[in-house]
Write a protein that holds these residues in place. Sequence first.
Motif, short mmCIF file in Angstrom:
data_model
loop_
_atom_site.label_atom_id
_atom_site.label_comp_id
_atom_site.label_asym_id
_atom_site.label_seq_id
_atom_site.Cartn_x
_atom_site.Cartn_y
_atom_site.Cartn_z
N TYR A 101 0.84 -1.32 -0.19
CA TYR A 101 -0.15 0.12 -0.01
C TYR A 101 0.82 1.17 0.29
O TYR A 101 0.62 2.15 -0.64
CB TYR A 101 -0.80 -0.06 1.30
N VAL A 102 2.06 1.45 0.74
CA VAL A 102 2.94 2.39 1.02
C VAL A 102 3.60 2.54 -0.36
O VAL A 102 3.50 3.78 -0.78
CB VAL A 102 3.91 2.35 2.31
N VAL A 103 3.99 1.43 -0.83
CA VAL A 103 4.66 1.74 -2.15
C VAL A 103 3.73 2.31 -3.26
O VAL A 103 4.28 2.95 -4.19
CB VAL A 103 5.54 0.21 -2.44
N ALA A 104 2.51 1.65 -3.42
CA ALA A 104 1.77 1.99 -4.31
C ALA A 104 1.27 3.51 -4.00
O ALA A 104 1.35 4.18 -5.21
CB ALA A 104 0.38 1.27 -4.41
N TRP A 105 1.18 4.06 -2.95
CA TRP A 105 1.00 5.22 -2.70
C TRP A 105 2.05 6.26 -3.28
O TRP A 105 1.82 7.21 -3.78
CB TRP A 105 0.70 5.65 -1.37
N LEU A 106 3.43 5.90 -2.83
CA LEU A 106 4.37 6.49 -3.00
C LEU A 106 4.48 6.83 -4.71
O LEU A 106 4.97 7.80 -5.35
CB LEU A 106 5.69 6.06 -2.81
N ILE A 107 4.43 5.70 -5.57
CA ILE A 107 4.25 5.75 -7.05
C ILE A 107 3.37 6.63 -7.54
O ILE A 107 3.52 7.42 -8.28
CB ILE A 107 4.16 4.46 -7.52
N LEU A 108 2.10 6.46 -6.99
CA LEU A 108 0.97 7.28 -7.48
C LEU A 108 1.23 8.86 -7.08
O LEU A 108 1.09 9.75 -7.91
CB LEU A 108 -0.26 6.97 -6.51
N TYR A 109 1.67 9.01 -5.84
CA TYR A 109 1.92 10.65 -5.43
C TYR A 109 3.16 10.92 -6.28
O TYR A 109 2.64 12.13 -6.84
CB TYR A 109 2.27 10.47 -4.07
N TYR A 110 4.22 10.38 -6.20
CA TYR A 110 5.19 11.25 -7.09
C TYR A 110 5.24 10.97 -8.68
O TYR A 110 5.60 12.11 -9.16
CB TYR A 110 6.59 10.52 -6.88
N ASN A 111 4.28 10.32 -9.13
CA ASN A 111 4.17 10.10 -10.64
C ASN A 111 2.88 10.69 -11.09
O ASN A 111 2.90 11.02 -12.36
CB ASN A 111 4.59 8.77 -11.01
N PHE A 112 1.81 10.68 -10.51
CA PHE A 112 0.64 11.07 -10.86
C PHE A 112 -0.06 12.15 -10.26
O PHE A 112 -1.03 12.79 -11.01
CB PHE A 112 -0.21 9.85 -11.09
N ILE A 113 0.23 12.42 -9.00
CA ILE A 113 -0.55 13.32 -8.19
C ILE A 113 0.29 14.18 -7.26
O ILE A 113 0.09 14.30 -6.08
CB ILE A 113 -1.70 12.81 -7.39
N PRO A 114 1.40 14.75 -7.80
CA PRO A 114 2.34 15.52 -6.86
C PRO A 114 1.72 16.87 -6.09
O PRO A 114 2.07 17.33 -5.39
CB PRO A 114 3.70 15.90 -7.86
#
Length: 175
Positions: free
Chosen positions: A87-100
Amino acid sequence: MKNIIIKNGLISSGIVVFFMIVSTYLWKTDPEFKPGMVSGFSGMIIAFIFIFIGIKNYRDTLSNGLITFGKAFKIGFFIALFASTFYVVAWLILYYNFIPDFMDLYSKGIVEDAKAAGETATQIQAKLAEIDQMKELYKNPIMIILLTFMEILPVGILIALISALILKRNTIKKS
């Protein structure tokens, strides 16, 4: 035991990450969609059903129908940790790549909801001050990781505790 943790952890991870991706996508693309605690916790609870299933599977197939509270909790905890890490890894990917700009969008949504609820300017300012603190924390990747773990891991630990209490069995039932 390791195979049960990995198998149930992967299934749980897949569910919780799926819920996160879908709700994030809907939030970004549908102005009417308001993700909330209900949808977030629903995804977590559905995913964490596999904590119960994993403990029961271990007890019934690998432990001759017996399991201590400690062993059951350990299995449940590691399934929760496994899913929480994904969950944390997925959030990091989403946050940094799609919703900064997540914190800005989140802030805007909080203000809109507060205005719609008829809150005063002072109440809205207090909420914005809290969000400003979160924005500061979100500048540090370690804090993002810790805050994201704090969203999900306590729920998993609680479900592991409940499951361990329900499933512990020190003696074989006689039929």
